[in-house]
Scaffold this motif. Structure first.
Motif, mmCIF file in Angstrom:
data_model
loop_
_atom_site.group_PDB
_atom_site.id
_atom_site.type_symbol
_atom_site.label_atom_id
_atom_site.label_comp_id
_atom_site.label_asym_id
_atom_site.label_seq_id
_atom_site.Cartn_x
_atom_site.Cartn_y
_atom_site.Cartn_z
ATOM 1 N N HIS A 145 0.718 -1.286 0.030
ATOM 2 C CA HIS A 145 -0.046 -0.295 -0.108
ATOM 3 C C HIS A 145 0.888 1.345 0.035
ATOM 4 C CE1 HIS A 145 -3.553 -2.516 0.668
ATOM 5 N NE2 HIS A 145 -3.159 -2.798 1.864
ATOM 6 N N MET A 146 2.003 1.294 0.174
ATOM 7 C CA MET A 146 2.778 2.629 0.671
ATOM 8 C C MET A 146 4.040 2.854 -0.367
ATOM 9 S SD MET A 146 2.341 2.605 4.771
ATOM 10 C CE MET A 146 2.414 4.591 4.923
ATOM 11 N N TYR A 147 4.862 1.781 -0.271
ATOM 12 C CA TYR A 147 6.018 2.232 -0.916
ATOM 13 C C TYR A 147 6.571 1.291 -2.221
ATOM 14 C CZ TYR A 147 6.473 4.576 3.384
ATOM 15 O OH TYR A 147 6.227 5.318 4.520
ATOM 16 N N THR A 148 7.639 1.923 -2.853
ATOM 17 C CA THR A 148 8.539 1.080 -3.709
ATOM 18 C C THR A 148 9.805 0.461 -3.207
ATOM 19 O OG1 THR A 148 7.493 2.283 -5.714
ATOM 20 C CG2 THR A 148 9.866 0.963 -5.853
ATOM 21 N N PRO A 149 9.950 -0.948 -3.279
ATOM 22 C CA PRO A 149 11.084 -1.465 -2.660
ATOM 23 C C PRO A 149 12.405 -1.002 -3.274
ATOM 24 C CG PRO A 149 10.053 -2.893 -3.733
ATOM 25 C CD PRO A 149 8.974 -1.960 -3.774
ATOM 26 N N GLY A 150 13.289 -0.777 -2.536
ATOM 27 C CA GLY A 150 14.733 -0.464 -3.087
ATOM 28 C C GLY A 150 15.224 -1.709 -3.637
ATOM 29 N N SER A 151 16.391 -1.603 -4.214
ATOM 30 C CA SER A 151 16.975 -2.996 -5.144
ATOM 31 C C SER A 151 18.478 -3.303 -4.796
ATOM 32 C CB SER A 151 16.746 -2.842 -6.686
ATOM 33 O OG SER A 151 17.540 -1.588 -7.026
ATOM 34 N N ALA A 152 19.267 -2.417 -4.037
ATOM 35 C CA ALA A 152 20.735 -2.882 -3.861
ATOM 36 C C ALA A 152 21.116 -2.490 -2.630
ATOM 37 C CB ALA A 152 21.075 -2.025 -4.888
ATOM 38 N N PRO A 153 22.132 -3.022 -2.246
ATOM 39 C CA PRO A 153 22.952 -2.459 -1.074
ATOM 40 C C PRO A 153 23.469 -1.248 -1.158
ATOM 41 C CG PRO A 153 24.084 -4.186 -1.908
ATOM 42 C CD PRO A 153 23.020 -4.138 -2.589
ATOM 43 N N VAL A 154 23.872 -0.487 0.002
ATOM 44 C CA VAL A 154 24.693 0.740 -0.222
ATOM 45 C C VAL A 154 25.859 0.717 0.634
ATOM 46 C CG1 VAL A 154 24.532 3.206 0.230
ATOM 47 C CG2 VAL A 154 22.796 2.291 -1.328
ATOM 48 N N GLU A 175 20.119 -12.267 5.809
ATOM 49 C CA GLU A 175 20.852 -12.125 4.619
ATOM 50 C C GLU A 175 21.436 -11.127 4.104
ATOM 51 O OE1 GLU A 175 16.571 -12.958 3.224
ATOM 52 O OE2 GLU A 175 17.749 -13.236 4.635
ATOM 53 N N VAL A 176 20.525 -9.938 4.603
ATOM 54 C CA VAL A 176 20.874 -8.352 4.409
ATOM 55 C C VAL A 176 22.229 -8.145 4.956
ATOM 56 C CG1 VAL A 176 20.242 -6.003 4.753
ATOM 57 C CG2 VAL A 176 18.632 -7.497 3.985
ATOM 58 N N PHE A 177 22.411 -8.531 5.965
ATOM 59 C CA PHE A 177 23.544 -8.351 6.980
ATOM 60 C C PHE A 177 24.658 -9.001 6.537
ATOM 61 C CE2 PHE A 177 20.298 -6.175 9.109
ATOM 62 C CZ PHE A 177 20.852 -5.173 10.058
ATOM 63 N N LEU A 178 24.510 -10.331 6.032
ATOM 64 C CA LEU A 178 25.495 -11.126 5.410
ATOM 65 C C LEU A 178 26.097 -10.575 4.336
ATOM 66 C CD1 LEU A 178 27.298 -13.794 5.488
ATOM 67 C CD2 LEU A 178 25.473 -15.070 4.443
ATOM 68 N N GLU A 179 25.334 -10.197 3.325
ATOM 69 C CA GLU A 179 25.712 -9.472 2.226
ATOM 70 C C GLU A 179 26.813 -8.096 2.564
ATOM 71 O OE1 GLU A 179 23.480 -7.728 -1.667
ATOM 72 O OE2 GLU A 179 22.445 -7.419 0.104
ATOM 73 N N TYR A 180 26.552 -7.526 3.621
ATOM 74 C CA TYR A 180 27.317 -6.460 4.168
ATOM 75 C C TYR A 180 28.709 -6.943 4.398
ATOM 76 C CZ TYR A 180 23.856 -2.692 3.084
ATOM 77 O OH TYR A 180 23.021 -1.876 2.624
ATOM 78 N N GLU A 181 28.441 -8.046 5.129
ATOM 79 C CA GLU A 181 29.986 -8.719 5.573
ATOM 80 C C GLU A 181 30.768 -9.182 4.457
ATOM 81 O OE1 GLU A 181 32.759 -11.696 6.743
ATOM 82 O OE2 GLU A 181 30.993 -11.919 5.116
ATOM 83 N N ARG A 182 30.192 -9.631 3.261
ATOM 84 C CA ARG A 182 30.737 -9.847 2.131
ATOM 85 C C ARG A 182 31.202 -8.484 1.303
ATOM 86 N NH1 ARG A 182 25.646 -14.099 0.394
ATOM 87 N NH2 ARG A 182 26.567 -15.884 1.392
ATOM 88 N N LEU A 183 30.571 -7.441 1.661
ATOM 89 C CA LEU A 183 30.983 -6.078 1.060
ATOM 90 C C LEU A 183 32.123 -5.534 1.894
ATOM 91 C CD1 LEU A 183 27.639 -4.828 -0.436
ATOM 92 C CD2 LEU A 183 29.403 -5.545 -1.561
ATOM 93 N N ASP A 184 32.721 -6.244 2.965
ATOM 94 C CA ASP A 184 33.746 -5.684 3.670
ATOM 95 C C ASP A 184 33.505 -4.430 4.590
ATOM 96 O OD1 ASP A 184 35.510 -7.642 3.343
ATOM 97 O OD2 ASP A 184 36.015 -7.000 1.196
ATOM 98 N N VAL A 185 32.250 -4.309 5.033
ATOM 99 C CA VAL A 185 31.969 -3.181 5.902
ATOM 100 C C VAL A 185 32.587 -3.457 7.110
ATOM 101 C CG1 VAL A 185 29.592 -2.724 4.616
ATOM 102 C CG2 VAL A 185 29.630 -3.809 6.878
ATOM 103 N N ASP A 186 32.729 -2.275 8.026
ATOM 104 C CA ASP A 186 33.157 -2.123 9.455
ATOM 105 C C ASP A 186 31.836 -1.907 10.256
ATOM 106 O OD1 ASP A 186 35.805 -2.343 8.612
ATOM 107 O OD2 ASP A 186 35.784 -0.536 7.672
ATOM 108 N N CYS A 187 30.806 -1.204 9.623
ATOM 109 C CA CYS A 187 29.887 -1.115 10.424
ATOM 110 C C CYS A 187 28.446 -0.744 9.605
ATOM 111 C CB CYS A 187 29.997 0.335 11.279
ATOM 112 S SG CYS A 187 28.511 0.774 12.352
#
Length: 296
Positions: A145-154, A175-187
């Motif tokens: 009812h409200m939003y268009t979903p996004g499509s990519a990590p940032v 899986e959202v947070f595991l994706e950021y682990e693979r992208l080498d984020v620190d936080c």
């Protein structure tokens, strides 16, 4: 190891406003955010992280075309897009003045009839928009009812320290947070409105702790002042412990901590080795002729 070994981060909680058509409330939100920015600057922060919908967090019932008694498609014509844009510009101007990176939740309009994104704007220390994260894993009401979903990590970097963005109910999607682990984020900067019921003991905050420990990185948890008695904003270490938290009262506040990148954590590199196919080398098939096999 990034070029910097420490970054000072402030995370905020504040009262979010449910009606994006309420011009006075939008302006009040903008001024409250700007006050928190000044507090973060005085605390020596390099980056301020704000919750989902900091400028405006629309209520599904207020926005419903069918009226508040029925949750239905949102009427985005009622939003004061001009004041929202003015508020974002004022926040960006102050970010440039204070040299303070600012991550703020708001709405991002799309060309009608497409619904807007629910977003996190990343504003650099020079006041320029660096990037924008659009919530991807929307709730049933949000996507229906409200939003268009996004499509990519940032991801983005401040002084060589790498951050990722997540929001809403995405703490329930590992899986959202595991994706950021693979992208080498620190936080990971996780902005949320929270489940909103004081009796539930803050499941999103608990999940954020588990995700920080499971991925061996910091998680900044930015919630609303309304949800603070249940789950105040704070910063979680790579071990899953709270480094600092805002007061558990429904008031606007910040809390600040240094992310020290010099401490070594063996869990993260080991998990990467383990996921690379390591165990297959040791999984020899059983010899059915073995006399020492366990009997079921």
């Amino acid at each position: 190891m990034p070029s910097s070994t420490s970054v000072r981060l402030s995370v905020a909680q504040l009262t979010v406003q449910p009606d994006p058509g309420d011009t006075a409330a939008l302006r009040e939100s903008c001024e409250r955010i700007r006050a928190l920015m000044r507090e973060a600057h005085e605390a020596g922060a390099r980056l301020l992280h704000l919750p989902e919908g900091a400028l405006s967090c629309p209520s599904k019932r207020i926005m419903s075309k069918a009226g508040p008694a029925t949750v239905g498609p949102a009427d985005w014509d009622r939003a004061d897009w001009t004041t929202l844009a003015e508020g974002l510009r004022a926040i960006a101007d102050l970010a440039g003045e204070l040299r303070l990176w600012t991550v703020v939740g708001s709405l991002h309009p799309l060309t009608p009839p497409r619904r807007p994104h629910l977003s996190l704007y990343v504003i650099g220390g020079d006041g320029a928009l660096v990037t924008r994260y659009d919530e991807r894993m929307l709730s049933n009401t949000k996507v229906s009812h409200m939003y268009t979903p996004g499509s990519a990590p940032v991801t983005f970097s401040v002084d060589g320290v790498r951050f990722g963005c997540a929001m809403g109910m995405e703490a329930t999607f590992p899986e959202v947070f595991l994706e950021y682990e693979r992208l080498d984020v620190d936080c990971v900067l996780f902005s949320t409105h929270g489940p909103g019921t004081p009796v539930n003991n803050g499941p999103f905050a608990l999940q954020a702790q588990a995700l920080a420990a499971a991925n061996s990185y910091w998680v900044s948890y930015a919630g609303t002042a309304q949800d603070a008695p249940n789950a105040p904003s704070g910063i979680i270490s790579p071990d899953g412990d709270w480094l600092t938290r805002c007061p558990p009262q429904p008031v606007s506040a910040i809390t600040t901590a240094d992310l020290d990148l010099t401490a070594e954590n063996q869990g993260r590199p080991w998990r990467r080795v383990a996921r690379s196919g390591l165990y297959a080398r040791y999984q020899a098939p059983d010899d059915p002729r073995s006399a020492n096999r366990a009997q079921c």
